[in-house]
Enzyme design. Sequence first.
Site, PDB file in Angstrom:
ATOM      1  CE  LYS A 227      -3.145   2.553   3.073  1.00 33.11           C
ATOM      2  NZ  LYS A 227      -3.780   2.542   4.424  1.00 33.11           N
ATOM      3  CE  LYS A 239      -6.380   8.998   8.043  1.00 29.06           C
ATOM      4  NZ  LYS A 239      -6.851   7.835   8.808  1.00 29.06           N
ATOM      5  CD  GLU A 311      -6.844   5.537   2.355  1.00 25.81           C
ATOM      6  OE1 GLU A 311      -5.699   5.217   2.697  1.00 25.81           O
ATOM      7  OE2 GLU A 311      -7.749   5.785   3.180  1.00 25.81           O
ATOM      8  NE  ARG A 313     -10.652  -1.157   4.031  1.00 27.09           N
ATOM      9  CZ  ARG A 313     -11.082  -1.363   5.275  1.00 27.09           C
ATOM     10  NH1 ARG A 313     -12.188  -2.054   5.480  1.00 27.09           N
ATOM     11  NH2 ARG A 313     -10.431  -0.859   6.304  1.00 27.09           N
TER      12      ARG A 313
END
Length: 459
Positions: A227, A239, A311, A313
């Site tokens: 990732k 966030k 995001e 995944r």
Amino acid sequence: MSLTFAAPDTPAIPLHVLEEGALADWLDAQPAQIAAWVRAMGFTGALGRALAVPDAAGGIALALAGYGSATSRARARFHMAGVASALPEGTYRLEGLPQEAAETEALGWLLSHYAYERYREQSPAKARLVAPDGVDAARLEVIAAGEALTRDLINTPANDLGPHALEAACIAIADQQGARLSCTRGADLLEQNFPLIHTVGRAATQAPRLIEMTWGESGPNLTLVGKGVCFDTGGLNLKPGSSMGLMKKDMGGAATVLGLAHMIMALDLPLRLRVLIPAVENAVAGNAFRPGDILTARNGMTVEVNNTDAEGRLVLADALAYGAEDKPDLMISMATLTGAARVALGPDLAPYYTDDAGFATALERAADHVDDPVWRLPFHTPYEAMIEPGIADLDNAPSGGFAGSITAALFLRRFAGGFNYSHFDIYGWCPTAAPARPKGGVGMGARALLDALPEVLDL
């Protein structure tokens, strides 16, 4: 910063490794002046304590390293790294270290020299080491270099390590190791059928991309997927500031995969390696993807976006589907994916998922051997219903908060094509300084995997 051993013939100061219970007998065998000095300085053999003993000319005659007890050693790792940081500059040779600990302690000594100094000079250990007898010094230097690469990438802030710079780092590694590299960027992602990678990264100023590196001409096929979210604002599900502060490390999966790839290539393992890194920034702009959007992945599965902060995944889904098309013998993904994994296991354990009991046995044996702890969590198939929203094939962020790391792993497994697949939900960060691990970016699971690969892939 030199993560290498001193030459074997370098004049070296003897460094005696002493458990607390063995100190008295050792002192009884020493000249009176040495025993008196050690007692006067209060050295007890406590774990990680170091003491230099002077000679008549004011130099160092010898040094002592506290090795504590079996109980104290079980509570920490890389004990000689703490000693290295406490010793005066010089070259040392270990005496009395148990052979079964030599490899890990020697690596820890090398890693005590790591410091991230791009923006400010630091103070890593200065004491060098002659590699202990029976240790493969060249191999440990390669491993240390791979770990340093991982740490450097994670520690670099997003203003200097966006998707473009991450691609440049991959190019440098490929050039160094003779690997082949290609990259699909921006609108080409849509043309080449990587819609989720494009969607997640399209709001950023630097174009999203899929970086692909291949190496090796024969042997089993290993695919590593990392990732590479270079910064994660959370997207429109923004966030809070307290959660955004460490998001430069959200490419820790890519960094760890690249460190492992460096080790594999530099050690010339007899396999075919493929590295896939979806590199994006999850940014906020008018064209950012939205909660409620339904996306179609590379493999045709539809995904309802219930949280734009899930995001990682999504970008991994396209990369895994692409990796599965090559029918690898083993595919591994590494990602700083869920806070749920940290709640469950804390920052020091690397949770992993696999359906292959043989892989798990080999990995855990290797993790214990190289002191790189991992912990198996289940691909618990009954939880599949939790990631099926009804309106689409999959939900990227199931509500309720239960089993967050497991449901994320199950989501990824849907794209792995049914091949031998393992997923690591790592943290990639050392929150407090420890021997051989300064506060900051850190690799997790890579050394265990490197040690396990010969058994797993029958190399």
